[in-house]
Design an enzyme around this catalytic site. Structure first.
Site, mmCIF file in Angstrom:
data_model
loop_
_atom_site.group_PDB
_atom_site.id
_atom_site.type_symbol
_atom_site.label_atom_id
_atom_site.label_comp_id
_atom_site.label_asym_id
_atom_site.label_seq_id
_atom_site.Cartn_x
_atom_site.Cartn_y
_atom_site.Cartn_z
ATOM 1 N N TYR A 159 0.823 -1.208 0.000
ATOM 2 C CA TYR A 159 0.000 0.000 0.000
ATOM 3 C C TYR A 159 0.862 1.266 0.000
ATOM 4 C CZ TYR A 159 -2.731 3.779 2.185
ATOM 5 O OH TYR A 159 -3.292 4.994 2.494
ATOM 6 N N LYS A 163 1.643 4.007 -3.094
ATOM 7 C CA LYS A 163 1.253 5.407 -2.892
ATOM 8 C C LYS A 163 2.455 6.331 -3.072
ATOM 9 C CE LYS A 163 -2.152 7.094 -1.554
ATOM 10 N NZ LYS A 163 -3.286 7.746 -2.274
#
Length: 418
Positions: A159, A163
């Site tokens: 994640y 990002k």
């Protein structure tokens, strides 16, 4: 409000954003600020899926921004944890293309041979592997690949790695478009608006809090003196609005401005204090079982060793199943079902502990100087209406009287409450 809001169906994974051509033209003629809050937030998501949404998605939106005739600002909602495994006080700095956290946090010469992070290569590699394989094991392989690539370059999971690469791509593509990166830490229920305690879904610490309140989990793997960096959702929104007002002015300054909306430096929430506040809440307002009886909880045990935690939950699950079997009239089939249920609950607890361990033992503290300066530029009236002073939060009151009640009311829909 309904006259001002025009929802448009789309998909950030598509190059055209899945928007009809005529509507896309209208957007390009009218829109002056683009806010991208689309994200896949699963820590161990498939690498290809996380890249499509968190890395390639911002590219598609930036392409749209370049077509907008009145564009004044592109605002990207990121996360403070894009800083990966950096330690100590972490400043509000943008990424450069190819930055590697592993190089920043290690003085060892071994990282000198680490290749420069090539975002385009990462996206192509994941796509090629997916297209070349018909194997039913590809979903698990993609999960493993994401974690492997993230940890190679110094990020804790797929994640935050994807990002961070999304931020890098925005910087690469932005040209003369002013950009604001908003990096909130763990977003939890609202502090004040639209009313205290509003939230949707189970956030990072919430499954643990709910298991604890239901008497299903009495301990967790966490550094007791560590910090959980939490910010209420409405303070994040207010910071976004303030940044849009400041940087979306007529005189464009094509910079890359970063704001970390975080509490760990100015108002840290210590894990052992969090455990105490949650205990106080469930002691005064216990969760009710299926028969309407209050579930009494003891103080949560905090373990700094995975072995100790695993041993604790295994023994506890066994003892709980033994008590149920002893009280039952028919013990054979029930005993087998309980054995399976206990094994699943232990595995679930271990899974949560493994996934959260990089955060429950996190050594970074997010500086928010830029955010504080932004707030100080606001007049008193603006601060009252759009304030985001995380230093003003009383954690005991927020956890016990705002967040956990909100979690029970809006996520559990009032189940287990009097």
């Amino acid at each position: 409000m309904l006259k001002k809001l025009i929802p448009v169906a789309g998909n950030v994974c598509e190059s055209s954003l899945g928007i009809e051509a005529s509507i896309a033209d209208e957007i390009a003629n009218e829109v002056d600020v683009i806010v991208n809050s689309a994200a896949n937030t699963t820590f161990d998501e498939r690498y290809d899926i996380a890249l499509e949404i968190n890395t390639r998605g911002p590219c598609h939106l930036m392409n749209l921004a370049k077509k907008c005739k009145k564009i004044k600002l592109f605002l990207q909602v990121s996360t403070a944890y894009v800083n990966g495994q950096r330690q100590g006080r972490i400043l509000e700095r943008p990424f450069g293309v190819g930055d590697r956290i592993a190089r920043d946090i290690s003085a060892e010469t071994s990282t000198a041979s680490l290749p420069k992070l090539d975002v385009e290569f990462e996206m192509k590699m994941a796509l090629d592997i997916r297209q070349a394989s018909q194997d039913t094991a590809i979903p698990q392989r993609m999960k493993e690949l994401g974690l492997e690539r993230a940890r190679l370059y110094g990020w804790q999971d797929t994640y935050v790695f994807t990002k961070a690469m999304g931020e890098m791509m925005i910087d690469t593509m932005r040209g003369e478009i002013p950009v604001v990166i908003i990096r909130p830490s763990v977003i939890e229920s609202t502090f004040r608006e639209p009313f205290p305690g509003w939230m949707e879904g189970n956030r990072m610490m919430d499954p643990i809090v709910l298991y604890y309140g239901k008497g299903q989990l009495t301990g967790f793997l966490v550094d007791p003196k560590g910090v959980l960096d939490v910010v209420p959702a409405d303070m994040v929104v207010n910071a976004m609005l303030a940044a849009m007002a400041k940087h979306g002015a007529t005189e464009n300054h094509p910079g890359m401005n970063v704001y970390q909306i975080a509490s760990s430096v100015v108002n840290p929430l210590i894990f052992q204090d969090l455990a105490k506040h949650v205990f106080e809440h469930f002691s005064s307002s216990p969760y009710l079982d299926s028969r309407g009886r209050p579930i009494h909880v003891s103080r949560m045990k905090l373990f700094d060793s995975m072995d100790d935690f695993s041993s604790h939950i295994s023994v506890e699950a066994y003892q709980r199943s033994e008590r149920v079997v002893a009280a039952a009239a028919s013990k054979g089939k029930l005993s087998k079902r309980l054995e399976i249920a206990c094994r699943r609950s232990v595995e679930q607890a271990k899974y949560l502990a493994n996934i959260y361990e990089p955060y429950t033992f996190y050594g970074g503290r997010f500086d928010n100087t830029n955010s504080q300066n932004l707030m100080e530029e606001m007049c008193d009236e603006e601060q009252r209406s759009f304030g985001f002073d995380v230093g003003s939060i009383d954690w005991r009151d927020y956890i016990s009287n705002v967040h956990v009640p909100g979690l029970r009311r809006h996520v559990l829909k009032g189940r287990g409450m009097r």
